[in-house]
Design a protein around this motif. Structure first.
Motif, mmCIF file in Angstrom:
data_model
loop_
_atom_site.group_PDB
_atom_site.id
_atom_site.type_symbol
_atom_site.label_atom_id
_atom_site.label_comp_id
_atom_site.label_asym_id
_atom_site.label_seq_id
_atom_site.Cartn_x
_atom_site.Cartn_y
_atom_site.Cartn_z
ATOM 1 N N ARG A 113 25.622 36.264 34.579
ATOM 2 C CA ARG A 113 25.906 37.167 35.698
ATOM 3 C C ARG A 113 27.187 37.953 35.449
ATOM 4 N N ALA A 114 28.192 37.292 34.890
ATOM 5 C CA ALA A 114 29.464 37.963 34.602
ATOM 6 C C ALA A 114 29.251 39.068 33.563
ATOM 7 N N ALA A 115 28.421 38.778 32.567
ATOM 8 C CA ALA A 115 28.134 39.770 31.523
ATOM 9 C C ALA A 115 27.420 40.973 32.118
ATOM 10 N N GLU A 116 26.528 40.683 33.073
ATOM 11 C CA GLU A 116 25.802 41.754 33.747
ATOM 12 C C GLU A 116 26.762 42.658 34.511
ATOM 13 N N ARG A 117 27.692 42.030 35.207
ATOM 14 C CA ARG A 117 28.675 42.815 35.969
ATOM 15 C C ARG A 117 29.498 43.681 35.025
ATOM 16 N N ARG A 118 29.873 43.106 33.867
ATOM 17 C CA ARG A 118 30.644 43.879 32.883
ATOM 18 C C ARG A 118 29.829 45.055 32.384
ATOM 19 N N ALA A 119 28.541 44.813 32.159
ATOM 20 C CA ALA A 119 27.664 45.869 31.671
ATOM 21 C C ALA A 119 27.572 46.987 32.701
ATOM 22 N N GLU A 120 27.482 46.593 33.996
ATOM 23 C CA GLU A 120 27.440 47.594 35.061
ATOM 24 C C GLU A 120 28.719 48.405 35.072
ATOM 25 N N LEU A 121 29.832 47.704 34.899
ATOM 26 C CA LEU A 121 31.116 48.385 34.861
ATOM 27 C C LEU A 121 31.128 49.377 33.706
ATOM 28 N N ASP A 122 30.635 48.941 32.557
ATOM 29 C CA ASP A 122 30.575 49.819 31.394
ATOM 30 C C ASP A 122 29.759 51.055 31.707
ATOM 31 N N GLU A 123 28.604 50.820 32.335
ATOM 32 C CA GLU A 123 27.694 51.919 32.651
ATOM 33 C C GLU A 123 28.387 52.927 33.567
ATOM 34 N N GLU A 124 29.049 52.370 34.583
ATOM 35 C CA GLU A 124 29.757 53.222 35.532
ATOM 36 C C GLU A 124 30.865 53.977 34.800
ATOM 37 N N TYR A 125 31.550 53.246 33.926
ATOM 38 C CA TYR A 125 32.650 53.845 33.187
ATOM 39 C C TYR A 125 32.165 54.970 32.276
ATOM 40 N N ARG B 254 37.807 44.834 29.306
ATOM 41 C CA ARG B 254 39.187 45.074 29.703
ATOM 42 C C ARG B 254 39.355 45.239 31.199
ATOM 43 N N GLY B 255 38.254 45.372 31.922
ATOM 44 C CA GLY B 255 38.348 45.414 33.373
ATOM 45 C C GLY B 255 38.499 46.811 33.927
ATOM 46 N N SER B 256 38.360 46.899 35.260
ATOM 47 C CA SER B 256 38.288 48.210 35.912
ATOM 48 C C SER B 256 39.624 48.940 35.927
ATOM 49 N N GLN B 257 40.730 48.186 35.976
ATOM 50 C CA GLN B 257 42.037 48.840 35.979
ATOM 51 C C GLN B 257 42.215 49.654 34.710
ATOM 52 N N TRP B 258 41.826 49.028 33.617
ATOM 53 C CA TRP B 258 41.938 49.725 32.341
ATOM 54 C C TRP B 258 41.044 50.948 32.347
ATOM 55 N N ALA B 259 39.839 50.806 32.918
ATOM 56 C CA ALA B 259 38.879 51.910 32.958
ATOM 57 C C ALA B 259 39.471 53.097 33.712
ATOM 58 N N ALA B 260 40.150 52.809 34.831
ATOM 59 C CA ALA B 260 40.752 53.875 35.630
ATOM 60 C C ALA B 260 41.814 54.593 34.816
ATOM 61 N N LYS B 261 42.622 53.811 34.105
ATOM 62 C CA LYS B 261 43.683 54.367 33.276
ATOM 63 C C LYS B 261 43.094 55.239 32.181
ATOM 64 N N ALA B 262 41.957 54.767 31.643
ATOM 65 C CA ALA B 262 41.336 55.466 30.524
ATOM 66 C C ALA B 262 40.821 56.829 30.936
ATOM 67 N N LEU B 263 40.708 57.059 32.251
ATOM 68 C CA LEU B 263 40.180 58.336 32.722
ATOM 69 C C LEU B 263 41.290 59.350 32.969
ATOM 70 N N PRO C 26 32.665 53.265 25.501
ATOM 71 C CA PRO C 26 32.688 51.987 26.212
ATOM 72 C C PRO C 26 33.046 50.808 25.315
ATOM 73 N N GLN C 27 32.796 50.946 24.029
ATOM 74 C CA GLN C 27 33.134 49.848 23.119
ATOM 75 C C GLN C 27 34.613 49.498 23.237
ATOM 76 N N VAL C 28 35.423 50.526 23.391
ATOM 77 C CA VAL C 28 36.864 50.317 23.494
ATOM 78 C C VAL C 28 37.199 49.575 24.774
ATOM 79 N N GLN C 29 36.439 49.933 25.801
ATOM 80 C CA GLN C 29 36.763 49.450 27.129
ATOM 81 C C GLN C 29 36.238 48.049 27.390
#
Ligand SMILES: [Zn+2]
Length: 241
Positions: free
Chosen positions: A118-130, A164-173, A158-161
């Motif tokens: 389930r955690a991996a799925e959530r990460r994948a969703e985050l990646d997709e959103e990212y 690393r979590g959503s905070q990092w994703a926000a920064k990456a934008l 997304p490979q880079v991200q």
């Protein structure tokens, strides 16, 4: 399965040769004994403990459960010559209790596995959103980016991200991060940078040699797509950089 740790007995693994004070049998060295009344050594058979099975220390969850399910259990201690103290080797427990504990731990492992999935799925969703957000950000900042390049970056970024979590994703934008990512992409795909590296060129030198080229490509990508795709520049809607 009454949980009662007060039933915990102690079994010693002897270092010297010993003899059972009840059945008088010679137990040899490293015998498993209990001490009863006035320091009498008693073998496990005489102590009625020989039906128990040994569970070595190490698996905390399994030990805790086996002990809980076992009506009778015994802590096994062994004298350590080096450390001058008794050290816990494990636990003697009823076989049924151990089986029950093993079953519970296996069920747990399945639960843990499901949780991980389930955690991996959530990460994948985050990646997709990212990925989607990153692509939108690139379109916004670099409207002239060719579609193919965009797709490529969407596949790569997304490979880079990952993890690393959503905070990092926000920064990456933020604009700087996107600029660096786009520059890296241009360097690798629109210039001979990779060939230079493969040819043994120093990374710093290689970068210096393609810098102007990278800057030129990025300038065109910053402009509207119409201009990049139609360098003839005859479109009335063309914006200037
Ligand atoms: Zn005996």
């Amino acid at each position: 399965m009454t949980a009662s740790n007060t039933n915990d007995l102690t079994v010693f693994i002897t270092s010297r040769t010993s003899r059972c004070d009840e059945c008088k049998e010679d137990l040899g060295r490293h015998a498993w004994i209990t001490l009863q009344g006035e320091g009498r050594a008693v073998c496990l058979a005489c102590a009625d403990l020989d039906h128990l099975v040994f569970l070595p220390s190490g698996d905390t969850a399994l030990t805790r459960r086996a002990r809980k399910h076992s009506r009778l259990s015994a802590v096994v201690l062994k004298w350590s010559q080096a450390r001058k103290r008794y050290e816990r080797q494990g636990l003697l427990v009823e076989e049924d209790a151990l089986t029950q504990a093993e079953g519970a731990c296996a069920a747990d492992a399945a639960t843990r596995e499901a949780t991980r999935a389930r955690a991996a799925e959530r990460r994948a969703e985050l990646d997709e959103e990212y990925v989607t957000r990153f692509a939108a950000r690139v379109r916004e900042l670099y409207p002239g980016t060719p579609k193919g390049a965009k797709r490529d970056r969407r596949a790569r970024m997304p490979q880079v991200q990952r993890s690393r979590g959503s905070q990092w994703a926000a920064k990456a934008l933020d604009e700087d991060a996107v600029r660096l990512a786009v520059a890296a992409h241009v360097r690798h795909t629109e210039t001979p940078y990779d060939d230079l590296l493969a040819g043994g060129c120093d990374r710093g030198d290689a970068r210096a040699r393609v810098n102007d080229q990278v800057a030129a490509v990025i300038r065109t990508w910053k402009c509207s797509s119409r201009k990049t795709q139609k360098p003839a520049n005859t479109e009335p809607q063309t914006r200037h950089c």
